[in-house]
Structures are given as C-alpha cells and as structure tokens.
Design a protein around this motif. Structure first.
Motif, PDB file in Angstrom:
ATOM      1  N   ASP A 129       0.833  -1.208   0.000  1.00  0.00           N
ATOM      2  CA  ASP A 129       0.000   0.000   0.000  1.00  0.00           C
ATOM      3  C   ASP A 129       0.863   1.253   0.000  1.00  0.00           C
ATOM      4  O   ASP A 129       0.524   2.252  -0.639  1.00  0.00           O
ATOM      5  CB  ASP A 129      -0.929  -0.010   1.225  1.00  0.00           C
ATOM      6  CG  ASP A 129      -2.020  -1.074   1.108  1.00  0.00           C
ATOM      7  OD1 ASP A 129      -2.294  -1.515  -0.018  1.00  0.00           O
ATOM      8  OD2 ASP A 129      -2.579  -1.457   2.155  1.00  0.00           O
ATOM      9  N   ASP A 130       1.992   1.193   0.718  1.00  0.00           N
ATOM     10  CA  ASP A 130       2.897   2.357   0.756  1.00  0.00           C
ATOM     11  C   ASP A 130       3.482   2.641  -0.626  1.00  0.00           C
ATOM     12  O   ASP A 130       3.605   3.806  -1.031  1.00  0.00           O
ATOM     13  CB  ASP A 130       4.031   2.118   1.757  1.00  0.00           C
ATOM     14  CG  ASP A 130       3.565   2.239   3.201  1.00  0.00           C
ATOM     15  OD1 ASP A 130       2.480   2.817   3.429  1.00  0.00           O
ATOM     16  OD2 ASP A 130       4.269   1.734   4.089  1.00  0.00           O
ATOM     17  N   MET A 131       3.868   1.585  -1.354  1.00  0.00           N
ATOM     18  CA  MET A 131       4.421   1.775  -2.698  1.00  0.00           C
ATOM     19  C   MET A 131       3.375   2.383  -3.624  1.00  0.00           C
ATOM     20  O   MET A 131       3.660   3.335  -4.358  1.00  0.00           O
ATOM     21  CB  MET A 131       4.910   0.440  -3.261  1.00  0.00           C
ATOM     22  CG  MET A 131       6.170  -0.091  -2.619  1.00  0.00           C
ATOM     23  SD  MET A 131       6.530  -1.807  -3.084  1.00  0.00           S
ATOM     24  CE  MET A 131       6.831  -1.642  -4.843  1.00  0.00           C
ATOM     25  N   LYS A 132       2.153   1.865  -3.562  1.00  0.00           N
ATOM     26  CA  LYS A 132       1.097   2.393  -4.430  1.00  0.00           C
ATOM     27  C   LYS A 132       0.755   3.832  -4.055  1.00  0.00           C
ATOM     28  O   LYS A 132       0.510   4.675  -4.924  1.00  0.00           O
ATOM     29  CB  LYS A 132      -0.143   1.506  -4.330  1.00  0.00           C
ATOM     30  CG  LYS A 132       0.025   0.160  -5.003  1.00  0.00           C
ATOM     31  CD  LYS A 132      -1.283  -0.605  -5.005  1.00  0.00           C
ATOM     32  CE  LYS A 132      -1.149  -1.908  -5.775  1.00  0.00           C
ATOM     33  NZ  LYS A 132      -2.422  -2.650  -5.838  1.00  0.00           N
ATOM     34  N   ARG A 133       0.755   4.109  -2.758  1.00  0.00           N
ATOM     35  CA  ARG A 133       0.454   5.476  -2.315  1.00  0.00           C
ATOM     36  C   ARG A 133       1.527   6.442  -2.819  1.00  0.00           C
ATOM     37  O   ARG A 133       1.223   7.534  -3.304  1.00  0.00           O
ATOM     38  CB  ARG A 133       0.365   5.520  -0.791  1.00  0.00           C
ATOM     39  CG  ARG A 133      -0.187   6.835  -0.231  1.00  0.00           C
ATOM     40  CD  ARG A 133      -0.299   6.786   1.290  1.00  0.00           C
ATOM     41  NE  ARG A 133      -1.121   5.668   1.738  1.00  0.00           N
ATOM     42  CZ  ARG A 133      -0.657   4.598   2.381  1.00  0.00           C
ATOM     43  NH1 ARG A 133       0.634   4.496   2.652  1.00  0.00           N
ATOM     44  NH2 ARG A 133      -1.455   3.627   2.750  1.00  0.00           N
ATOM     45  N   TYR A 134       2.808   6.025  -2.707  1.00  0.00           N
ATOM     46  CA  TYR A 134       3.891   6.879  -3.210  1.00  0.00           C
ATOM     47  C   TYR A 134       3.741   7.096  -4.711  1.00  0.00           C
ATOM     48  O   TYR A 134       3.853   8.223  -5.205  1.00  0.00           O
ATOM     49  CB  TYR A 134       5.254   6.248  -2.910  1.00  0.00           C
ATOM     50  CG  TYR A 134       6.392   6.973  -3.590  1.00  0.00           C
ATOM     51  CD1 TYR A 134       6.965   8.107  -3.017  1.00  0.00           C
ATOM     52  CD2 TYR A 134       6.885   6.549  -4.840  1.00  0.00           C
ATOM     53  CE1 TYR A 134       7.990   8.793  -3.658  1.00  0.00           C
ATOM     54  CE2 TYR A 134       7.901   7.229  -5.484  1.00  0.00           C
ATOM     55  CZ  TYR A 134       8.448   8.350  -4.884  1.00  0.00           C
ATOM     56  OH  TYR A 134       9.455   9.033  -5.526  1.00  0.00           O
ATOM     57  N   CYS A 135       3.507   6.013  -5.451  1.00  0.00           N
ATOM     58  CA  CYS A 135       3.400   6.114  -6.916  1.00  0.00           C
ATOM     59  C   CYS A 135       2.285   7.069  -7.321  1.00  0.00           C
ATOM     60  O   CYS A 135       2.470   7.937  -8.186  1.00  0.00           O
ATOM     61  CB  CYS A 135       3.160   4.739  -7.523  1.00  0.00           C
ATOM     62  SG  CYS A 135       4.583   3.618  -7.396  1.00  0.00           S
ATOM     63  N   SER A 136       1.113   6.927  -6.692  1.00  0.00           N
ATOM     64  CA  SER A 136      -0.017   7.769  -7.072  1.00  0.00           C
ATOM     65  C   SER A 136       0.230   9.224  -6.720  1.00  0.00           C
ATOM     66  O   SER A 136      -0.219  10.140  -7.424  1.00  0.00           O
ATOM     67  CB  SER A 136      -1.299   7.272  -6.400  1.00  0.00           C
ATOM     68  OG  SER A 136      -1.209   7.363  -4.992  1.00  0.00           O
ATOM     69  N   ASN A 137       0.988   9.467  -5.640  1.00  0.00           N
ATOM     70  CA  ASN A 137       1.259  10.851  -5.220  1.00  0.00           C
ATOM     71  C   ASN A 137       2.317  11.531  -6.088  1.00  0.00           C
ATOM     72  O   ASN A 137       2.437  12.763  -6.066  1.00  0.00           O
ATOM     73  CB  ASN A 137       1.707  10.886  -3.756  1.00  0.00           C
ATOM     74  CG  ASN A 137       0.565  10.582  -2.799  1.00  0.00           C
ATOM     75  OD1 ASN A 137      -0.601  10.745  -3.147  1.00  0.00           O
ATOM     76  ND2 ASN A 137       0.888  10.129  -1.594  1.00  0.00           N
ATOM     77  N   THR A 138       3.098  10.756  -6.845  1.00  0.00           N
ATOM     78  CA  THR A 138       4.121  11.378  -7.696  1.00  0.00           C
ATOM     79  C   THR A 138       3.509  11.986  -8.948  1.00  0.00           C
ATOM     80  O   THR A 138       4.169  12.765  -9.644  1.00  0.00           O
ATOM     81  CB  THR A 138       5.184  10.353  -8.139  1.00  0.00           C
ATOM     82  OG1 THR A 138       4.555   9.319  -8.904  1.00  0.00           O
ATOM     83  CG2 THR A 138       5.908   9.758  -6.955  1.00  0.00           C
TER      84      THR A 138
END
Length: 702
Positions: free
Chosen positions: A208-217
């Motif tokens: 979830d952290d990886m997906k959250r980072y990706c979407s926020n970039t």
C-alpha cells in the motif's frame, strides 16, 4: 524445462558470485543509487540558485544501480519544465504558468494523450492559434504539438541526436552518453493507470505504501506520439517514470541480477543483429510482470538461473504474440511495430536457444567477462573483483557533477565587476543556506558540497578587490576563503597560496604550498575536470571510494583551479594570459559550454609545482627551485589525466624563459598549440618569445 535442482542451484550460486564480483551486489547497488540521487540533488540545487524553472530527475540504469561498467548504460535525465502545468480536469488550473488540459479519449492511442491549451486568466479553453506549434482540430480545440520540444532545443543550440522522446547528448571521453527527455509535469495520477492501483498480483509485492507513493508522484507527458497514430505530432506519451523508479528501488538483489543478466543477453545476442527491437525497458516490464505473478520466495540467490529462464520465457511469448503491455498502463503495447515480420522468427530462435541452453549460453557473454568468470567459478577458481573500480567511477561522477554545477552557477558572473560578483556570490551562499534549512538528507548534503566553493570564490574576489585598492588582503577575504579550504585536497588552498603570492608574501605562500604537497598523495588523489573526463584509474582512489561516499572528495580528489576575471589580481601574470586566450576569429570555434575559456583554469598538480618554482626562485632556494621545475616537467609528461595540459605547457614554457632556455620554451608552446589549435594563449607566447629573440639578436648585432 530445467535440469536437476543441484545443477541449477550450483550455476545460480556461481552466477551470483560472478555478478557480485563485478559490482552487482547490495552494497554497490545502494552506493550507485545514493550517488545518483545526490547528483540529482546537486544539479537541482544549482538550478535553484540560478532561478531556473525546471527540475531534473536521473532515471534508468545508472540511478537504479542495475548496470555495470562495461554495459555502458546511458545516463537518463528527465528535464521537467515547471512553467507548464498539465491538468486532467480544469480544477487543477493554476495562475502564472502555461496550463494544458490532458485529453484521454478513444481518438488517442493507449498510454498517450492530447494537450489542449487553456487560457492564462481562467480555466477555460484558449481560442487562438498563437504559433506554428498549436493546431486547431475539427472540434475547435487548440492542441499543442510535440514539435515544440525539438524546436525549443534547436533554439537553445542543443546538439543532441533525436531518438523518440529522448535527445542523446554525446558523451565525453570516458563517460557514457546522456539521454535527455524534456517533460511537462502533471501532479495527478493518470486516468489510464487508475486500475493498476487496485490490482494485486500473486506476490503481493506492491505494498500500500508503494502504491500510495506512486499515485502521489503524478506523472509526466513527453513529446512523442504513438507510431501507430495518424496524428503522432499531436500526441504526448504519458510517463510514470518516478513510479517505475520506486518499483526498481524495491527489488531484491536476485531480481536486480536477473535484470542485469537480461540486458547482458540483449547486448550479446540481440542488439548486434536487431538493434531497437527489444529494449531494456521491455525487459524491465517483463521482470515486473514475473515478480507480480510469483511468490517472493521464488526470488532467491540459489534460484537465479530459474528466475532468468522464467523471464526469458515470458519475453519469448511477448515477441511471439507481439504484445508486451506496459506494467502500469497495460493498454500501451511496448512491442507494437518494433519487431518486423522478417526479424521476428530469428529473434524467437535466439531466445529459444538461450532458454534451452539452461545457462550454457551465458558462457558466451563477454560483457564484464561474465562468461569467463562463470566458467572459472564453476571450475572452483577465483575471478577478478571489480567492485572497487565501480566505486571509483561512482565517486568521480559525483565530483564531476559538483564541478560542472559550480561552472554553471559561476558562468553568469564571468564578466562581472568585483561588486557585482560579490553580490551574486553572497546571494548564492544565502540561497544555499535557505535550501539546506528547509531540505533534508541529500538536499542538505548537496548544499554542503556546493557552498564552500562559493565561499572560496567570494574570498578570492574580495582579495582581488583589496589588492587593486591597497595591495593587501582583508580579514574578511581570508575569513571567506577559509570556509572553503576543504573542498578537495588542493584547489581552494592553491587559490589561497596564489593570493599570498600576488601580494609578495613568499613565506606564507611557501607554507601553504608545502601543506598541499604533503596532502597530495599521487597514488590516491584523482584529478577532476568537468571539461575533460576519464574514468578513474588510481588504485588507491578506488579503495578510498569503496569505503566512503561523497565525504571522500575532501581528501581523494583534486579539482582544477579556476579564476574568474574578477579574481585577476590573485592570479600570477603567467597565468593571466589564459583569460585572453581567444582571438576574434577563435570565438567562432567555441562550443556551447566553452565560456570557461574566459577564465584562467589550470590543473591542481602542475599549478602547485609552478607556484613552488616561482616562490623558491624569489626566496633564492636553488635546489628546491630545480626540484619543483623537474616535478612540473615530469607531471606534464607523465600525468595522463590533465584536463588542461595546454595551460600547464604554457606555464612551463614561461618557466623555461625565466631559466633563459628559449628553445625549450618555444618547444613547450608548440606542444601546447598542437593540443589545442584554437583558443590557446600559446599563440601570444610564441609571438612574444619570437619578438624577444629577434630583438635580442638585433641588439647583439648592433
């Protein structure tokens, strides 16, 4: 498909050892990543100092740590133009920038979009075609063409080669080429990739952290259309580069080794015959797909060969069915139209051979002598370890970025008065303090690496003004230059020695020079010059680099000594000639980055010996004078890493004149001119020397 487990385990373990020996292990991968993220931060700090509205990102193999020295991977740089704002709906409109609405509909190829211009004063459509890069479509929308990018680069006199969205800038000797992609930023995650955020493969690799980072970039758009589109000049590719970098940073070492092996296979078997068909990005996409659909315990060191063969099998099917979906935007087929019907059966045959060989095909890989190294490991012999060399290359690349960033910032004060230069340097220093205070980690380190250089230049500029006014040096000038004395082993201290020499303080000059000579271990210290780049070769430098990060710059590198025209009173007369190296005719032969030719630039080691020669001459220490002249001569003849050998020869020639050896002096100037035919002060020295010789002979005859 595979042989007995004992065989695959043995080959996998030996293969892992060979890859570790050439620098593909956890420590070197992290070292590469840290260095390139630091380089990115240094570059962006320099851009902030000059108020440039762009941000640079270092992407691809170099920053991911998924390369080796002999893979010769390009340095991928994405230049994000921050004066543009790409929005997916009009609520993202912002004042003060160029707003463009991203259009993703059935008329656009998957993974691409159109850009509709919005008004500057309100989030409404723009109605005028303002220049040749805008186009009105059948519905009346004003769309931006991707022809804007090559036109803008041409206007900036960029000399790169166009290749898709990238512009390849030729590498200097010893350094890889740079692929530069110009992009516009979109702060929101692309609509075409929304489904990816909800997917979860077998491995549950995407946390979830990886997906959250990706979407926020968010994402970028880059100036290239789909090859299958009828309106390719109007399409812009959607790039999720930062999200992909995040995924790469979350690979384990076996996954990284698998990717490196795939690239070595491409380099050995595919690229020599079918260049441009299967790219490293396609291999990366295949790797992502396999990771997402396998359990994490599959990716272990003793299973490396099986992992590789599994990836090659998926790659084989991608070529067979001519379909390789982008990992994040699956509608975008990466293989479409890349492989011709003529080449397809041959590529499939090659991949099938490698898969069926179950590892023996790797023995033919010459890159990094991997095949030979694997054979040695399988025969229980030791292979050569190159990790130290990789570390040396990484540290020197960091040093060159510091050097080029300083040049970039100082360029704007190249022809400034003392007062203007002092004001700009103070502005730089205070900006760096501000950036450091609000930043963290690598940003603070970048400011710490750049700041002392501006302190040194400020101190030298103040001293130049002092010498002009009253032939002395103020406490303020000495204080500023003292803040930058530890940038490297020699260059800043040589500026201090030069200041003392120019006010006739020979004792303090000699003291500083003796300290530099004591610290300059020629078995360790590596010369650094951003105008002349070669791979590091000193074994001692490699060892230091392997055990340290950027802090080693202080005691393992020697940057060139650079004096701007505003520092001229801190420059010996012999070196001042370099500031006037160019005739009117020579100016036409300068390149885009040749403004340094208005400065006096000299390598540290020859300048150290030159100053010692002049100082010992003044002090009457004959033996020391002869020793340093011999050292200067030997350095010019034997040091292969001199960036400004022509300048060193010009200084040696003037020493020979002082020794009343005009023939040797003329030989030095001619050698210098042979190295650099244009923009070389040797022309003036030759004319001056010949005039002196002729006048002397005429006087003798009278």
């Amino acid at each position: 498909m595979f042989q007995a487990p004992d065989y695959t385990c043995t080959v996998s373990e030996r293969l892992s050892e060979v890859l570790a020996d050439i620098g593909v292990d956890e420590r070197i991968v992290l070292k590469r990543r840290r260095a390139y993220m630091q380089i990115e931060s240094i570059h962006n700090s320099a851009l902030q100092l000059k108020d440039k509205k762009r941000t640079l990102y270092y992407l691809g193999s170099q920053s991911e740590g998924t390369t080796t020295l002999r893979l010769n991977s390009d340095t991928d740089v994405l230049t994000c133009k921050n004066n543009f704002n790409i929005v997916q709906d009009r609520s993202g409109w912002q004042p003060g920038v160029h707003n463009l609405l991203m259009i993703q509909d059935d008329t656009v190829s998957p993974g691409y979009c159109l850009l509709q211009r919005l008004r500057d004063d309100a989030p409404l459509p723009y109605n005028d075609v303002s220049n040749e890069h805008y186009f009105r479509d059948r519905t009346g929308r004003i769309l931006l063409s991707n022809t804007l990018i090559p036109a803008a680069l041409a206007a900036a006199d960029f000399k790169g080669v166009h290749n898709g969205p990238a512009y390849t800038e030729p590498g200097q000797p010893g350094v890889s080429e740079s692929d530069i992609v110009v992009a516009f930023p979109c702060k929101t995650w692309p609509l075409q990739a929304r489904q990816w955020l909800d997917q979860q493969g077998v491995s549950r690799w995407l946390s979830d952290d990886m997906k959250r980072y990706c979407s926020n970039t968010g994402c970028f758009v880059v100036g290239v259309g789909s090859k299958s589109s009828e309106n390719d000049e109007l399409e812009w590719r959607i790039s999720t580069s930062l999200a992909e970098r995040c995924l790469m940073f979350n690979l384990n070492i076996t996954q990284i080794r698998c990717y490196v092996l795939m690239k070595m296979i491409l380099k050995t078997y595919i690229k020599p015959l079918y260049e441009g068909t299967i790219t490293s990005f396609i291999c990366k996409t295949v790797l992502f797909k396999v990771i997402a659909n396998t359990h994490s315990n599959f990716w272990r060191e003793k299973n490396l060969l099986v992992c590789l063969l599994c990836c090659l099998f998926v790659l084989y099917n991608s070529v067979l069915y001519e379909n390789c979906p982008h990992f994040i935007i699956p509608g975008n087929n990466l293989i479409g139209r890349h492989i011709t019907q003529q080449s397809k059966p041959h590529i499939l045959e090659i991949l099938q051979y490698i898969i069926n060989s179950e590892g023996t095909a790797l023995l033919a890989i010459k890159c990094e002598d991997l095949g030979a190294g694997l054979q040695l490991k399988l025969n229980y012999l030791l292979s050569f370890n190159t990790r130290c060399f990789v570390s040396g290359y990484i540290l020197k690349t960091t040093a060159q970025m510091v050097d080029s960033s300083i040049d970039f910032c100082l360029d704007c004060i190249s022809n400034s008065s003392h007062e203007e230069a002092i004001q700009k340097l103070l502005e730089y220093i205070f900006k760096l303090v501000t950036i450091s205070n609000r930043g963290q980690g690598l940003e603070k380190t970048a400011c710490r690496l750049l700041g002392p250089w501006f302190c040194t230049t400020l101190g030298s500029t103040l001293a130049s003004l002092n010498i002009q006014q009253y032939s002395g040096i103020s406490v303020e000038a000495l204080t500023w230059i003292s803040l930058g004395l530890n940038t490297d082993v020699s260059s800043s201290k040589l500026k201090l020695a030069s200041m003392f020499y120019c006010i006739g303080d020979s004792n303090r000059t000699e003291l500083v020079l003796r300290d530099i000579e004591g610290s300059y271990d020629q078995n360790i210290v590596e010369p650094v010059c951003c105008h002349y780049i070669k791979k590091a070769f000193r074994k001692g430098f490699h060892v230091i680099s392997d055990n340290h990060n950027e802090e080693a710059l202080q005691y393992a590198t020697a940057f060139c000594v650079k004096f701007l025209p505003c520092e001229i009173n801190c420059v010996p007369t012999e070196l001042q000639y370099e500031m006037f190296r160019s005739t009117e005719e020579d100016l036409a032969f300068r390149g885009r980055f040749d403004n340094w030719m208005d400065w006096a630039v000299v390598d540290s080691l020859p300048y150290l010996y030159f100053l010692q020669y002049k100082t010992y001459s003044y002090l009457g220490r004959q033996d020391d004078k002869e020793r340093t002249l011999s050292n200067l001569t030997r350095t010019i003849e034997q040091e292969p890493e001199l960036g400004h050998k022509e300048t060193a020869l010009n200084l040696l020639g003037q020493c020979m004149e002082q020794e009343d050896r005009p023939t040797d002096a003329l030989r030095c100037y001619l050698l210098s001119l042979n190295l650099r035919r244009r923009n070389n002060a040797a022309k003036f020295h030759i004319c001056r020397l010949l005039s002196t010789i002729v006048n002397h002979q005429a006087g003798t005859m009278l």
